[in-house]
Design an enzyme around this catalytic site. Structure first.
Site, PDB file in Angstrom:
ATOM      1  N   ASN A  39       0.731  -1.192   0.155  1.00 10.95           N
ATOM      2  CA  ASN A  39      -0.085  -0.151  -0.110  1.00 10.95           C
ATOM      3  C   ASN A  39       0.796   1.352  -0.032  1.00 10.95           C
ATOM      4  OD1 ASN A  39       0.822   0.563   2.773  1.00 10.95           O
ATOM      5  ND2 ASN A  39      -0.674  -0.892   3.541  1.00 10.95           N
ATOM      6  N   GLY A  47      -2.783  -9.359   3.011  1.00 15.97           N
ATOM      7  CA  GLY A  47      -2.414 -10.128   1.951  1.00 15.97           C
ATOM      8  C   GLY A  47      -0.943 -10.482   1.931  1.00 15.97           C
ATOM      9  N   VAL A  48      -0.342 -10.239   0.851  1.00 13.32           N
ATOM     10  CA  VAL A  48       1.042 -10.630   0.267  1.00 13.32           C
ATOM     11  C   VAL A  48       1.847  -9.707   1.195  1.00 13.32           C
ATOM     12  CG1 VAL A  48       1.186  -9.398  -1.818  1.00 13.32           C
ATOM     13  CG2 VAL A  48       2.738 -11.352  -1.333  1.00 13.32           C
ATOM     14  N   ASP A  49       1.223  -8.298   1.313  1.00  8.55           N
ATOM     15  CA  ASP A  49       2.087  -7.000   1.898  1.00  8.55           C
ATOM     16  C   ASP A  49       2.297  -7.510   3.235  1.00  8.55           C
ATOM     17  OD1 ASP A  49       3.156  -4.600   2.589  1.00  8.55           O
ATOM     18  OD2 ASP A  49       1.266  -3.588   2.488  1.00  8.55           O
ATOM     19  N   THR A 133      -4.537  -7.746  -7.656  1.00 16.37           N
ATOM     20  CA  THR A 133      -5.759  -8.781  -7.801  1.00 16.37           C
ATOM     21  C   THR A 133      -6.196  -9.045  -6.559  1.00 16.37           C
ATOM     22  OG1 THR A 133      -4.112 -10.626  -7.627  1.00 16.37           O
ATOM     23  CG2 THR A 133      -4.762  -9.764  -9.940  1.00 16.37           C
ATOM     24  N   GLY A 134      -5.900  -8.675  -5.397  1.00 19.57           N
ATOM     25  CA  GLY A 134      -6.600  -9.178  -4.099  1.00 19.57           C
ATOM     26  C   GLY A 134      -7.526  -7.936  -3.723  1.00 19.57           C
ATOM     27  N   VAL A 135      -7.178  -7.452  -2.614  1.00 20.10           N
ATOM     28  CA  VAL A 135      -8.206  -6.260  -2.103  1.00 20.10           C
ATOM     29  C   VAL A 135      -8.403  -5.081  -3.125  1.00 20.10           C
ATOM     30  CG1 VAL A 135      -8.068  -7.080   0.234  1.00 20.10           C
ATOM     31  CG2 VAL A 135      -6.378  -5.181  -0.743  1.00 20.10           C
ATOM     32  N   TYR A 136      -7.477  -4.903  -3.984  1.00 20.59           N
ATOM     33  CA  TYR A 136      -7.560  -3.743  -4.846  1.00 20.59           C
ATOM     34  C   TYR A 136      -8.423  -4.331  -6.256  1.00 20.59           C
ATOM     35  CZ  TYR A 136      -3.879  -1.317  -2.353  1.00 20.59           C
ATOM     36  OH  TYR A 136      -3.026  -0.431  -1.603  1.00 20.59           O
TER      37      TYR A 136
END
Length: 187
Positions: A39, A47-49, A133-136
């Site tokens: 972010n 997620g990955v972050d 492709t996740g929360v975005y």
């Protein structure tokens, strides 16, 4: 035993860069750099972050605090700390708003700028998650098309030994497995 499975590994006839699709955990990859779908604060998230920040340890957050955030489409680099990867390249993908706000170009910029930083630091192996492709909510197929086409186009210089697309789920891995040969055929 590693926490990943190789789905496909193809050598580009143009650049001699190996393109690999892996199903698994990006934090387990012993590469020169992994890319963090971050972010804009660069201070961790979900997620990955979140997974990358947890695996790297508190030193990563401390270094990220010195970077003053990151704009969408841009990228910044840090050390990997407790990760097997030597570096983390943080990039901020676009939030999907229907496709009319430059999302495709911003996502391509994430890949171009991440690969540019890798070249600048002479990093020969780099692994990408499926950015945005996740929360975005960026739709998976257009995102994977942009990822594969941009990475293949940026590899023509021959500066990379391997570019990895690390997928968290079977559906995303199957999508990359279908799209990567098409991207390689375009060069």
């Amino acid at each position: 035993m590693p926490a990943f499975e190789t789905i496909r590994s193809d050598l580009s006839a143009v650049s001699n860069t190996r393109f690999t699709i892996i199903l698994g955990d990006i934090t387990e990859l012993a590469v020169n750099a992994i890319v963090n779908a971050a972010n804009s604060s660069l201070l961790g998230g979900g997620g990955v972050d979140g997974a990358i920040h947890r695996a790297a340890g508190p030193e990563l957050v401390a270094e990220c605090r010195t970077l003053n955030g990151c704009k969408t489409g841009q990228a910044k680099i840090t050390r990997g700390y407790r990760l097997p990867a030597k570096h983390v390249i943080h990039t901020v993908g676009p939030v999907w708003n229907g496709g009319g706000r430059g999302e495709d170009d911003l996502l391509a910029s994430c890949y171009r700028n991440s690969l540019g930083l890798a070249m600048d630091h002479d990093l020969k192996t780099i692994a990408f998650p499926a950015i945005s492709t996740g929360v975005y909510r960026f739709p998976a197929e257009p995102a994977a098309t942009i990822a594969t086409r941009t990475a293949v186009a940026e590899s023509v210089s021959g500066d990379f030994d391997e570019i990895i697309f690390c997928c968290f789920g079977d559906e995303m891995a199957a999508l990359y497995d279908r799209l990567l040969p098409m991207a390689l055929a375009r060069i």
